[in-house]
Design a protein around this motif. Structure first.
Motif, PDB file in Angstrom:
ATOM      1  N   ARG A 210      -9.557   4.602   0.355  1.00 62.52           N
ATOM      2  CA  ARG A 210      -9.950   3.445   1.140  1.00 62.52           C
ATOM      3  C   ARG A 210      -9.918   3.860   2.601  1.00 62.52           C
ATOM      4  O   ARG A 210      -8.901   4.384   3.084  1.00 62.52           O
ATOM      5  N   GLY A 211     -11.005   3.686   3.293  1.00 61.25           N
ATOM      6  CA  GLY A 211     -11.115   4.142   4.669  1.00 61.25           C
ATOM      7  C   GLY A 211     -10.005   3.635   5.565  1.00 61.25           C
ATOM      8  O   GLY A 211      -9.707   2.433   5.588  1.00 61.25           O
ATOM      9  N   GLY A 212      -9.386   4.549   6.305  1.00 60.25           N
ATOM     10  CA  GLY A 212      -8.343   4.191   7.257  1.00 60.25           C
ATOM     11  C   GLY A 212      -6.991   3.905   6.651  1.00 60.25           C
ATOM     12  O   GLY A 212      -6.045   3.536   7.370  1.00 60.25           O
ATOM     13  N   LEU A 213      -6.853   4.083   5.353  1.00 59.48           N
ATOM     14  CA  LEU A 213      -5.586   3.767   4.689  1.00 59.48           C
ATOM     15  C   LEU A 213      -4.490   4.743   5.102  1.00 59.48           C
ATOM     16  O   LEU A 213      -4.682   5.955   5.112  1.00 59.48           O
ATOM     17  N   ASP A 214      -3.325   4.210   5.428  1.00 53.28           N
ATOM     18  CA  ASP A 214      -2.135   5.016   5.696  1.00 53.28           C
ATOM     19  C   ASP A 214      -1.355   5.094   4.389  1.00 53.28           C
ATOM     20  O   ASP A 214      -0.634   4.153   4.030  1.00 53.28           O
ATOM     21  N   VAL A 215      -1.509   6.205   3.673  1.00 54.62           N
ATOM     22  CA  VAL A 215      -0.919   6.321   2.341  1.00 54.62           C
ATOM     23  C   VAL A 215       0.605   6.341   2.403  1.00 54.62           C
ATOM     24  O   VAL A 215       1.276   5.775   1.535  1.00 54.62           O
ATOM     25  N   ASN A 216       1.166   6.977   3.418  1.00 52.95           N
ATOM     26  CA  ASN A 216       2.630   6.996   3.535  1.00 52.95           C
ATOM     27  C   ASN A 216       3.185   5.587   3.689  1.00 52.95           C
ATOM     28  O   ASN A 216       4.193   5.220   3.078  1.00 52.95           O
ATOM     29  N   ARG A 217       2.535   4.787   4.510  1.00 47.33           N
ATOM     30  CA  ARG A 217       2.964   3.393   4.669  1.00 47.33           C
ATOM     31  C   ARG A 217       2.769   2.629   3.373  1.00 47.33           C
ATOM     32  O   ARG A 217       3.614   1.817   2.981  1.00 47.33           O
TER      33      ARG A 217
END
Length: 361
Positions: free
Chosen positions: A282-289
């Motif tokens: 998903r565009g712009g997703l912060d996976v760590n968050r």
């Protein structure tokens, strides 16, 4: 905890656990000892060997190893001639190939298309130049894509190349071409215990030993664990018995996931794949968050074997994703013991957390 990380490891089947307990608690004899309890342990191992072999091609033997990493290393390092492999292979293959190249061995790494599958025309051209061994994964561990292995194996055979199949993710789920010469598998990816795998070796194929010191397995040295072998055998038997039921269940879970993740982009082929693995971005997703916000859902930000390295997934880069898109990708894995209610709840939590990131603070 909702567990959606089946490609990293699968839950241990209760039947496998129950079968292992006596060999851990009471029947502790060395299976390579000629004593009576030693012979009993050896007999249990041979039953397990037959159970594991039942899901593999005929005309070969199963050699137990400490896991698929050892099996792949042995197959690659114990063979001769140049190597051909694929850019989306597991690190256990690619890192071993690099080590062999450092020692002067020739190797070619074939690219993959954006759908994660290799171009057979390119493979034909490279194999036609002569190669000692082709190493190819059946089902990709990160994106679930199934390679056109039957066609690839036939091409290799026409040119006299032996074929190593990494069947870790596909064993018991996707048919393994009968013409393969070497097949690496792992117990803990099929509801068996960790710490044991196997290399299937076709009759007539010889490998130089990787480990020396006893030759307990006819080419592989080291004392076997009856408990681990028995657990692997029972897990393999269940994979055979439950193949159709497991496939139908996974199919239903896939349909649910595809419906609830309609706003995400699938990484890899939508058709040539194993449906228990869904890798999405998903565009712009912060996976760590996202992972922090979904602490009660277990899933992966790429391959579990590379987690914590800080490196972008080599598989996602191989299919042409930019670093930003690769780092905005997550992998969800499900299977036999995942309930529809669990998957629904897990997907809803992940989607809600992702949606919250898009809302301005």
């Amino acid at each position: 905890m909702i567990y959606l990380d089946y490609q990293a490891t699968t839950p241990l089947a209760p039947e496998a656990f129950d079968a292992m307990v006596p060999w851990l608690r009471d029947q502790f004899a060395n299976p390579h000892s000629p004593s009576r309890p030693g012979r009993a342990a050896r007999a249990a191992i041979e039953v397990a060997r037959e159970q594991v072999a039942a899901l593999l091609p005929p005309g070969g033997r199963v050699v137990f190893t400490s896991g698929a990493t050892e099996a792949l290393n042995w197959a690659l390092k114990g063979s001769t001639g140049s190597i051909v492999t694929i850019a989306s292979e597991h690190a256990a293959v690619l890192d071993t190939v690099r080590a062999e190249q450092a020692g002067g061995r020739e190797a070619t790494v074939l690219p993959v298309r954006p759908d994660g599958r290799l171009d057979l025309w390119v493979a034909h051209r490279v194999l036609g130049q002569g190669a000692g061994l082709l190493a190819a994964m059946l089902v990709n561990n990160e994106i679930g894509v199934v390679q056109p292995l039957p066609e690839l194996v036939r091409a290799a055979k026409r040119h006299g190349t032996i074929v190593l199949c990494d069947a870790v993710q596909g064993y018991g789920r996707v048919p393994i071409p009968a013409e393969c010469d070497l097949v690496a598998i792992s117990a803990h990816k099929v509801h068996g215990p960790k710490g044991i795998g196997a290399l299937w070796i076709r009759d007539g194929v010889s490998l130089e030993p990787l480990l020396h010191g006893g030759d307990q397995e006819g080419g592989r040295s080291g004392t076997l664990s009856p408990a681990l072998c028995v657990g692997f055998g029972v897990a393999a038997r269940l994979m055979a018995e439950r193949r159709e039921a497991d496939a139908a269940h996974v199919g239903r879970l896939w349909d649910m996931a595809a419906e609830r993740l309609a706003g995400w982009t699938l990484n890899g082929s939508a058709t040539d794949r194993y449906h228990g693995n869904i890798n999405i971005r998903r565009g712009g997703l912060d996976v760590n968050r996202l992972m922090s916000d979904c602490r009660d859902v277990a899933f992966s930000a790429g391959s579990a074997c590379a987690s914590g390295s800080g490196r972008t997934s080599h598989v996602l880069k191989a299919i042409g994703l930019l670093d930003a898109d690769a780092r905005a990708s997550v992998r969800l894995g499900f299977g036999r013991y995942t309930t529809e209610a669990e998957l629904r709840e897990g997907l809803d939590k992940i989607t809600a957390a992702a949606n919250a990131q898009a809302v301005p603070a």
